[in-house]
Design a protein around this motif. Structure first.
Motif, short mmCIF file in Angstrom:
data_model
loop_
_atom_site.label_atom_id
_atom_site.label_comp_id
_atom_site.label_asym_id
_atom_site.label_seq_id
_atom_site.Cartn_x
_atom_site.Cartn_y
_atom_site.Cartn_z
N UNK A 115 0.84 -1.20 0.00
CA UNK A 115 0.00 0.00 0.00
C UNK A 115 0.87 1.24 0.00
N UNK A 116 0.38 2.29 -0.70
CA UNK A 116 1.09 3.57 -0.76
C UNK A 116 0.08 4.69 -1.01
N UNK A 117 -0.97 4.70 -0.19
CA UNK A 117 -2.00 5.76 -0.26
C UNK A 117 -2.60 5.90 -1.65
N UNK A 146 -7.77 -6.03 4.51
CA UNK A 146 -6.53 -5.26 4.71
C UNK A 146 -6.58 -3.95 3.94
N UNK A 147 -7.00 -4.01 2.68
CA UNK A 147 -7.09 -2.78 1.90
C UNK A 147 -8.25 -1.90 2.36
N UNK A 148 -9.35 -2.53 2.74
CA UNK A 148 -10.48 -1.75 3.24
C UNK A 148 -10.12 -0.96 4.48
N UNK A 152 -8.69 1.73 0.71
CA UNK A 152 -8.25 1.47 -0.65
C UNK A 152 -9.01 0.29 -1.25
N UNK A 153 -9.25 0.31 -2.56
CA UNK A 153 -9.79 -0.89 -3.20
C UNK A 153 -8.73 -1.98 -3.23
N UNK A 333 -19.85 -7.96 3.24
CA UNK A 333 -18.87 -7.72 4.29
C UNK A 333 -17.48 -7.97 3.77
N UNK A 334 -16.52 -7.19 4.24
CA UNK A 334 -15.14 -7.40 3.83
C UNK A 334 -14.58 -8.55 4.64
#
Length: 334
Positions: A115-117, A146-148, A152-153, A333-334
């Motif tokens: 991830x990087x924003x 994790x991304x949620x 982030x998508x 749900x994620x």
């Protein structure tokens, strides 16, 4: 095609060959006059309910009814390369990942969550080099969570077209309604020919300064983006000065025998004057000085101009890579 001693075409593939690279011939389904045939080469990713699914080198999936098969056989897992340095998919995937590091990462088995924003899909996607250590559905749930948690998508970066790539994972993701948004290719070539060009007027720096960023296609670069741009074992930025903004820029990461090129951009009014080649030559010479001998770069499938340039420099496609985005299921749900 497989031909019997009697001169007849023979089908020598079965559902037991799922996961292998195959070459098949099928009857053309257009219904025109006479018998016409179509050949398909790729990885057999499924054979269910009388239908074969074959993933081509570029990631395209071809659906073939079993009843249409007239010939088929298993072929070597990796075709002989016509040119360029020898390299496995995994080696190149790890080299490319080290040259474009995320700000945050976490392991899920042998998968890397990055991830990087949101700055570029490459720095905000899963690199699945191996087993996630969980059944696939559980792993995908963990990825989406994790991304949620980071707003982030969820993206997963996969590859097709070389030994050890992820045709089977692509098929599993598509079956679960993950959407392929981007397809590009990673090309490789010898480094020395790239350096054998004019390099006058190019300024090299360890930093992406204000002038370099003024030409970079992504405007308003944040501190997070700068951290990604600066990441890598040995990073160099090239600039050809211009009047209001640089005429051309480029970026190179040297990592052992490999030099990776990126962000090669030219003022639109100055294109077709050799500036891209000049930038790459200056970066290549510096990479040669640091001991590199091979080069790689990434190019989108529809960028005809860049593909022609790199082909002329001796590069050739090694594999295709794709970014799959999580399904948009309201209320899930994620």
């Amino acid at each position: 095609m497989e031909i019997s001693a009697g001169g007849r075409l023979v089908v020598r593939v079965s559902a037991a060959d799922v996961g292998k690279r195959v070459s098949v011939r099928r009857l053309d389904e257009t219904g025109g006059p006479g018998q016409k045939f179509t050949d398909t080469v790729g990885v057999l990713t499924s054979w269910d309910d009388g239908v074969l699914m074959i993933t081509r080198r570029d990631g395209e999936r071809v659906r073939i009814p079993e009843s249409a098969l007239v010939a088929g056989k298993v072929v070597p897992a990796e075709p002989a390369r016509r040119r360029g340095p020898a390299a496995s998919y995994e080696e190149l995937a790890r080299i490319a990942a080290r040259g474009w590091r995320p700000v945050e990462s976490e392991r899920l088995g042998e998968w890397e969550l990055r991830a990087a924003s949101g700055f570029t899909r490459r720095a905000n996607s899963v690199l699945p080099l191996g087993d996630p250590g969980l059944p696939l559905d559980e792993a995908l749930t963990a990825v989406r969570r994790w991304y949620g948690d980071r707003g982030l998508p969820a993206y997963i970066q996969t590859a097709t077209g070389a030994a050890g790539t992820q045709e089977a994972l692509c098929a599993e993701l598509e079956a679960r309604r993950w959407t392929r948004e981007v397809t590009a290719e990673l090309w490789t070539g010898a480094l020395a020919p790239v350096a054998d060009r004019e390099t006058s007027g190019v300024v090299l720096s360890r930093e992406a300064d204000a002038d370099w960023l003024a030409r970079y296609q992504r405007k308003g670069v944040s501190e997070v983006a700068l951290r990604v741009l600066r990441s890598g074992p040995s990073v160099w930025f090239a600039t050809v000065p211009g009047e209001d903004a640089p005429a051309a820029i480029g970026r190179c990461v040297v990592d052992g025998r490999w030099a990776g090129f990126a962000a090669v951009e030219v003022d639109p009014s100055l294109r077709r004057r050799g500036l891209a080649s000049t930038v790459m030559a200056a970066l290549a010479r510096r990479a040669l000085d640091e001991g590199a001998s091979a080069a790689w770069l990434q190019v989108e499938s529809d960028n005809a101009g860049a593909r022609a340039l790199y082909d002329g420099m001796g590069f050739a496609a090694h594999h295709a890579y794709h970014h799959y985005r999580e399904p948009d299921v309201s209320g899930e749900a994620r």
